[in-house]
Design a protein around this motif. Sequence first.
Motif, mmCIF file in Angstrom:
data_model
loop_
_atom_site.group_PDB
_atom_site.id
_atom_site.type_symbol
_atom_site.label_atom_id
_atom_site.label_comp_id
_atom_site.label_asym_id
_atom_site.label_seq_id
_atom_site.Cartn_x
_atom_site.Cartn_y
_atom_site.Cartn_z
ATOM 1 N N UNK A 1 0.831 -1.202 0.000
ATOM 2 C CA UNK A 1 0.000 0.000 0.000
ATOM 3 C C UNK A 1 0.871 1.261 0.000
ATOM 4 N N UNK A 2 1.029 1.881 -1.165
ATOM 5 C CA UNK A 2 1.892 3.055 -1.288
ATOM 6 C C UNK A 2 1.367 4.242 -0.481
ATOM 7 N N UNK A 3 0.055 4.402 -0.379
ATOM 8 C CA UNK A 3 -0.512 5.508 0.408
ATOM 9 C C UNK A 3 -0.127 5.361 1.885
ATOM 10 N N UNK A 4 -0.141 4.136 2.393
ATOM 11 C CA UNK A 4 0.236 3.897 3.789
ATOM 12 C C UNK A 4 1.729 4.157 3.989
ATOM 13 N N UNK A 5 2.543 3.819 3.001
ATOM 14 C CA UNK A 5 3.978 4.086 3.104
ATOM 15 C C UNK A 5 4.212 5.586 3.248
ATOM 16 N N UNK A 6 3.540 6.386 2.428
ATOM 17 C CA UNK A 6 3.683 7.842 2.515
ATOM 18 C C UNK A 6 3.192 8.364 3.867
ATOM 19 N N UNK A 7 2.102 7.775 4.364
ATOM 20 C CA UNK A 7 1.582 8.167 5.673
ATOM 21 C C UNK A 7 2.583 7.831 6.776
ATOM 22 N N UNK A 8 3.249 6.694 6.682
ATOM 23 C CA UNK A 8 4.256 6.306 7.673
ATOM 24 C C UNK A 8 5.427 7.279 7.668
ATOM 25 N N UNK A 9 5.836 7.704 6.491
ATOM 26 C CA UNK A 9 6.921 8.679 6.408
ATOM 27 C C UNK A 9 6.492 10.024 6.991
ATOM 28 N N UNK A 10 5.231 10.403 6.811
ATOM 29 C CA UNK A 10 4.721 11.635 7.429
ATOM 30 C C UNK A 10 4.695 11.501 8.953
ATOM 31 N N UNK A 11 4.308 10.324 9.441
ATOM 32 C CA UNK A 11 4.307 10.088 10.889
ATOM 33 C C UNK A 11 5.725 10.259 11.440
ATOM 34 N N UNK A 12 6.710 9.680 10.752
ATOM 35 C CA UNK A 12 8.104 9.802 11.191
ATOM 36 C C UNK A 12 8.555 11.260 11.161
ATOM 37 N N UNK A 13 8.212 11.962 10.102
ATOM 38 C CA UNK A 13 8.588 13.368 9.972
ATOM 39 C C UNK A 13 7.952 14.206 11.079
ATOM 40 N N UNK A 14 6.662 14.002 11.328
ATOM 41 C CA UNK A 14 5.973 14.760 12.380
ATOM 42 C C UNK A 14 6.527 14.451 13.762
ATOM 43 N N UNK A 15 6.887 13.187 14.001
ATOM 44 C CA UNK A 15 7.452 12.819 15.301
ATOM 45 C C UNK A 15 8.808 13.497 15.504
ATOM 46 N N UNK A 16 9.638 13.507 14.477
ATOM 47 C CA UNK A 16 10.943 14.185 14.581
ATOM 48 C C UNK A 16 10.758 15.684 14.772
ATOM 49 N N UNK A 17 9.800 16.253 14.056
ATOM 50 C CA UNK A 17 9.517 17.684 14.189
ATOM 51 C C UNK A 17 9.038 18.020 15.601
ATOM 52 N N UNK A 18 8.244 17.158 16.197
ATOM 53 C CA UNK A 18 7.765 17.391 17.567
ATOM 54 C C UNK A 18 8.921 17.403 18.561
ATOM 55 N N UNK A 19 9.902 16.530 18.355
ATOM 56 C CA UNK A 19 11.070 16.504 19.250
ATOM 57 C C UNK A 19 11.890 17.773 19.072
ATOM 58 N N UNK A 20 12.106 18.171 17.840
ATOM 59 C CA UNK A 20 12.931 19.348 17.561
ATOM 60 C C UNK A 20 12.300 20.620 18.093
ATOM 61 N N UNK A 21 10.988 20.744 17.896
ATOM 62 C CA UNK A 21 10.347 21.995 18.329
ATOM 63 C C UNK A 21 9.913 21.902 19.782
#
Length: 177
Positions: free
Chosen positions: A157-177
């Motif tokens: 499921x390519x849509x889920x893969x993109x969603x997983x990458x967004x989850x990772x990006x948002x989690x890293x952004x939450x730590x940074x900010x």
Amino acid sequence: TPYTVTTIFKEQYRIIESTNIAISRLNQMPETPKRNALIGEAKAIRAFCYYNLIRVYGDVPAVWIPLEELDPNDENTFYPKRSPRDEIYDHIIADLQSAVQDIPWQSESGFPTAERLTKQSTYALMARVALYAGGYSLRWDLNTNSPSSLKMAQRSDNARIQELYRIADNACQAIIS
């Protein structure tokens, strides 16, 4: 004791059973911020154990409730079948997303040491698990366990893969900010 591959398997499932018991028993208590934080920590520990198991063994059996609550007459109670890693990843990411809401930041926790899980560590674990879940891994047909079905691939499921990458990006952004 020396740690072997079988010891790692056994110890991870011992911890998973302990966290399943903790989550089950804590859910029976009246809701408080402390109780919710403890449930969040238990879910994060369980997610970490499943993450370790998948990294070492691939698809593994997934048990989300204490063994004492399972039907003893069911053959899958004591000899569960392997669960697809994508289902396990989706479950532990959902657990981490709910846990991060209740676990305090390090500065707010009052923990004297770094040995307890905080919001930063839970976000970091969520990002790592999401990246693994969206990435490539060695996969095979769980119904036949045929060596001919072995291949290196991502989930379908390519849509889920993109969603997983967004989850990772948002989690890293939450730590940074």
